[in-house]
Write a protein that holds these residues in place. Structure first.
Motif, PDB file in Angstrom:
ATOM      1  N   UNK A  15       0.857  -1.181   0.000  1.00  0.00           N
ATOM      2  CA  UNK A  15       0.000   0.000   0.000  1.00  0.00           C
ATOM      3  C   UNK A  15       0.894   1.231   0.000  1.00  0.00           C
ATOM      4  N   UNK A  16       0.509   2.231  -0.765  1.00  0.00           N
ATOM      5  CA  UNK A  16       1.287   3.460  -0.864  1.00  0.00           C
ATOM      6  C   UNK A  16       0.875   4.427   0.246  1.00  0.00           C
ATOM      7  N   UNK A  17       1.857   5.053   0.859  1.00  0.00           N
ATOM      8  CA  UNK A  17       1.592   6.023   1.920  1.00  0.00           C
ATOM      9  C   UNK A  17       1.165   7.351   1.293  1.00  0.00           C
ATOM     10  N   UNK A  18       0.016   7.850   1.731  1.00  0.00           N
ATOM     11  CA  UNK A  18      -0.435   9.161   1.288  1.00  0.00           C
ATOM     12  C   UNK A  18       0.142  10.271   2.140  1.00  0.00           C
ATOM     13  N   UNK A  19       0.220  10.027   3.434  1.00  0.00           N
ATOM     14  CA  UNK A  19       0.877  10.956   4.355  1.00  0.00           C
ATOM     15  C   UNK A  19       1.178  10.228   5.648  1.00  0.00           C
ATOM     16  N   UNK A  20       2.118  10.778   6.378  1.00  0.00           N
ATOM     17  CA  UNK A  20       2.485  10.276   7.691  1.00  0.00           C
ATOM     18  C   UNK A  20       2.310  11.417   8.680  1.00  0.00           C
ATOM     19  N   UNK A  21       1.532  11.196   9.736  1.00  0.00           N
ATOM     20  CA  UNK A  21       1.181  12.258  10.675  1.00  0.00           C
ATOM     21  C   UNK A  21       1.753  11.942  12.047  1.00  0.00           C
ATOM     22  N   UNK A  22       2.656  12.793  12.511  1.00  0.00           N
ATOM     23  CA  UNK A  22       3.326  12.602  13.804  1.00  0.00           C
ATOM     24  C   UNK A  22       2.780  13.607  14.804  1.00  0.00           C
ATOM     25  N   UNK A  23       2.310  13.097  15.935  1.00  0.00           N
ATOM     26  CA  UNK A  23       1.764  13.956  16.985  1.00  0.00           C
ATOM     27  C   UNK A  23       2.127  13.390  18.346  1.00  0.00           C
ATOM     28  N   UNK A  24       2.198  14.258  19.344  1.00  0.00           N
ATOM     29  CA  UNK A  24       2.508  13.815  20.698  1.00  0.00           C
ATOM     30  C   UNK A  24       1.231  13.378  21.403  1.00  0.00           C
ATOM     31  N   UNK A  25       1.278  12.166  21.949  1.00  0.00           N
ATOM     32  CA  UNK A  25       0.105  11.585  22.586  1.00  0.00           C
ATOM     33  C   UNK A  25       0.534  10.720  23.782  1.00  0.00           C
ATOM     34  N   UNK A  26      -0.377  10.435  24.713  1.00  0.00           N
ATOM     35  CA  UNK A  26      -0.069   9.480  25.795  1.00  0.00           C
ATOM     36  C   UNK A  26       0.097   8.078  25.206  1.00  0.00           C
ATOM     37  N   UNK A  27       1.080   7.352  25.720  1.00  0.00           N
ATOM     38  CA  UNK A  27       1.454   6.071  25.123  1.00  0.00           C
ATOM     39  C   UNK A  27       1.346   4.926  26.133  1.00  0.00           C
ATOM     40  N   UNK A  28       1.227   3.720  25.574  1.00  0.00           N
ATOM     41  CA  UNK A  28       1.240   2.486  26.352  1.00  0.00           C
ATOM     42  C   UNK A  28       2.391   1.610  25.880  1.00  0.00           C
ATOM     43  N   UNK A  29       3.018   0.917  26.806  1.00  0.00           N
ATOM     44  CA  UNK A  29       3.991  -0.120  26.461  1.00  0.00           C
ATOM     45  C   UNK A  29       3.301  -1.468  26.604  1.00  0.00           C
ATOM     46  N   UNK A  30       3.259  -2.217  25.516  1.00  0.00           N
ATOM     47  CA  UNK A  30       2.622  -3.540  25.518  1.00  0.00           C
ATOM     48  C   UNK A  30       3.700  -4.595  25.343  1.00  0.00           C
ATOM     49  N   UNK A  31       3.698  -5.564  26.236  1.00  0.00           N
ATOM     50  CA  UNK A  31       4.670  -6.656  26.200  1.00  0.00           C
ATOM     51  C   UNK A  31       3.940  -7.963  25.925  1.00  0.00           C
ATOM     52  N   UNK A  32       4.579  -8.834  25.142  1.00  0.00           N
ATOM     53  CA  UNK A  32       3.961 -10.123  24.815  1.00  0.00           C
ATOM     54  C   UNK A  32       5.037 -11.171  24.603  1.00  0.00           C
ATOM     55  N   UNK A  33       4.627 -12.429  24.641  1.00  0.00           N
ATOM     56  CA  UNK A  33       5.582 -13.512  24.437  1.00  0.00           C
ATOM     57  C   UNK A  33       4.941 -14.643  23.640  1.00  0.00           C
ATOM     58  N   UNK A  34       5.784 -15.356  22.930  1.00  0.00           N
ATOM     59  CA  UNK A  34       5.384 -16.540  22.171  1.00  0.00           C
ATOM     60  C   UNK A  34       6.165 -17.718  22.720  1.00  0.00           C
ATOM     61  N   UNK A  35       5.465 -18.770  23.102  1.00  0.00           N
ATOM     62  CA  UNK A  35       6.097 -19.995  23.561  1.00  0.00           C
ATOM     63  C   UNK A  35       5.912 -21.071  22.503  1.00  0.00           C
ATOM     64  N   UNK A  36       7.010 -21.692  22.090  1.00  0.00           N
ATOM     65  CA  UNK A  36       6.939 -22.727  21.066  1.00  0.00           C
ATOM     66  C   UNK A  36       7.983 -23.792  21.350  1.00  0.00           C
ATOM     67  N   UNK A  37       7.997 -24.817  20.509  1.00  0.00           N
ATOM     68  CA  UNK A  37       8.973 -25.898  20.682  1.00  0.00           C
ATOM     69  C   UNK A  37      10.405 -25.383  20.539  1.00  0.00           C
ATOM     70  N   UNK A  38      10.577 -24.290  19.791  1.00  0.00           N
ATOM     71  CA  UNK A  38      11.924 -23.752  19.576  1.00  0.00           C
ATOM     72  C   UNK A  38      12.346 -22.773  20.668  1.00  0.00           C
ATOM     73  N   UNK A  39      11.465 -22.526  21.649  1.00  0.00           N
ATOM     74  CA  UNK A  39      11.833 -21.650  22.744  1.00  0.00           C
ATOM     75  C   UNK A  39      10.837 -20.534  22.974  1.00  0.00           C
ATOM     76  N   UNK A  40      11.309 -19.506  23.637  1.00  0.00           N
ATOM     77  CA  UNK A  40      10.477 -18.392  24.042  1.00  0.00           C
ATOM     78  C   UNK A  40      10.948 -17.119  23.341  1.00  0.00           C
ATOM     79  N   UNK A  41      10.020 -16.396  22.759  1.00  0.00           N
ATOM     80  CA  UNK A  41      10.331 -15.115  22.113  1.00  0.00           C
ATOM     81  C   UNK A  41       9.496 -14.040  22.776  1.00  0.00           C
ATOM     82  N   UNK A  42      10.108 -12.905  23.056  1.00  0.00           N
ATOM     83  CA  UNK A  42       9.426 -11.796  23.704  1.00  0.00           C
ATOM     84  C   UNK A  42       9.567 -10.530  22.853  1.00  0.00           C
ATOM     85  N   UNK A  43       8.566  -9.674  22.930  1.00  0.00           N
ATOM     86  CA  UNK A  43       8.631  -8.424  22.196  1.00  0.00           C
ATOM     87  C   UNK A  43       7.763  -7.363  22.819  1.00  0.00           C
TER      88      UNK A  43
END
Length: 328
Positions: A247-275
């Protein structure tokens, strides 16, 4: 990545116009039609008089094509080519190699030979209907991406920050959005603003994608920082089933806003991944549940599952690099 060209020989203005509207990235036409074709758009036009057209029917044909490539010329393989001769010609490493294709499936094959592909995939009038599908396949990858369910482990208010709204030239479907995250190796599917409520109308062209520093996935296995996106760039739209399209970007709009940090993890046979990902603290910003249902970040709870992509971390100017790197 192979470019998508449309060949019109003999020249047919109607076919060329349709091909341009469908997203052709270049035109191949007889020399006498170059000026007329060039007047239709700013798309590059190449004269067939400067192209060596080869039907690969014998070893002698392959050798003729190899000689032209070694001399720095442009070779167009006519329909009916086979994989092994194309691999041999790609190994020459000089010139420009095009392949005429009779279907979208053959175009994908040409684009994937030796994991490199030809320089250009060429379609003609009788496969015009396939052109849009071929363009999306070339830009986004026909196989899409693998999305995994990740368990949310924490949601934390994190103060003010600059976030980026990405407005595209396309309407997004429910269940689709952009992949963003604090690490290129763990990105979250952030939903488009397709949902409406009594206070805010839907804006299905928009993704409120995250903080300025976050990675965003682009076509061609590339990334950018959200801060870097601007009008005319391409982003990779991803559905909850992993299907992708540019998809082509028509515009990008940057503004200051209150933010949240979201943490998650994936558990699989190959181990644990976090992001992690920083998203605006607002009801209209949503992630995606495994079934495709959007879920607002303000109603998200630890233990909820959302869709993510787990990949190998490590990018240099947006391109994958093989090095030992850790992103936290």
């Amino acid at each position: 990545m192979a470019s998508l060209l449309f060949m019109s020989d003999p020249f047919d203005k109607g076919d060329v116009t349709q091909a341009l509207e469908a997203g052709a990235e270049g035109l191949l036409v007889p020399a006498v039609a170059v000026d007329e074709a060039a007047s239709l758009s700013r798309t590059p036009v190449e004269s067939l008089d400067g192209v060596e057209r080869v039907a690969l029917q014998s070893k002698a044909d392959e050798e003729r094509a190899a000689e032209a490539l070694a001399a720095g010329g442009t070779v167009l393989l006519e329909r009916g080519w086979e994989i092994i001769p194309v691999e041999n010609l790609l190994a020459v490493g000089e010139g420009t190699l095009y392949a005429a294709c009779e279907s979208a499936e053959r175009a994908r094959l040409a684009a994937e030979v030796l994991e490199r592909g030809v320089d250009g995939v060429v379609l003609e009038g009788n496969v015009l209907d396939d052109l849009r599908a071929v363009r999306e396949m070339l830009h986004a990858g026909a196989l899409g991406v693998e999305l995994l369910p990740a368990r949310v482990t924490a949601i934390k208010p994190s103060g003010m920050g600059h976030r980026v709204c990405v407005d595209t030239l396309s309407r997004l479907d429910r269940g689709a959005g952009l992949l963003t995250g604090n690490s290129s190796g763990f990105t979250f599917l952030v939903h488009g603003e397709t949902e409406s409520n009594p206070y805010v109308a839907s804006r299905p062209f928009r993704v409120n994608a995250g903080a300025v520093h976050a990675y965003v996935s682009l076509p061609g296995d590339r990334t950018k920082y959200l801060e870097e996106l601007g009008a005319g760039d391409e982003v990779l739209v991803v559905g909850h089933d992993g299907a992708t399209r540019p998809a082509v970007v028509g515009r990008s709009k940057v503004e200051q806003r209150p933010m949240l940090l979201i943490e998650a993890e994936v558990l699989s046979d190959s181990g644990r991944a976090q992001g992690t990902v920083f998203l605006q603290n607002a009801e209209t910003i949503r992630l995606v549940r495994p079934g495709g249902e959007p879920v607002s970040v303000v109603s998200l709870k630890p233990g909820d599952e959302v869709l993510v992509r787990v990949d190998q971390a490590g990018r240099h100017f947006g391109r994958r690099v093989a090095e030992d790197i850790e992103e936290k």
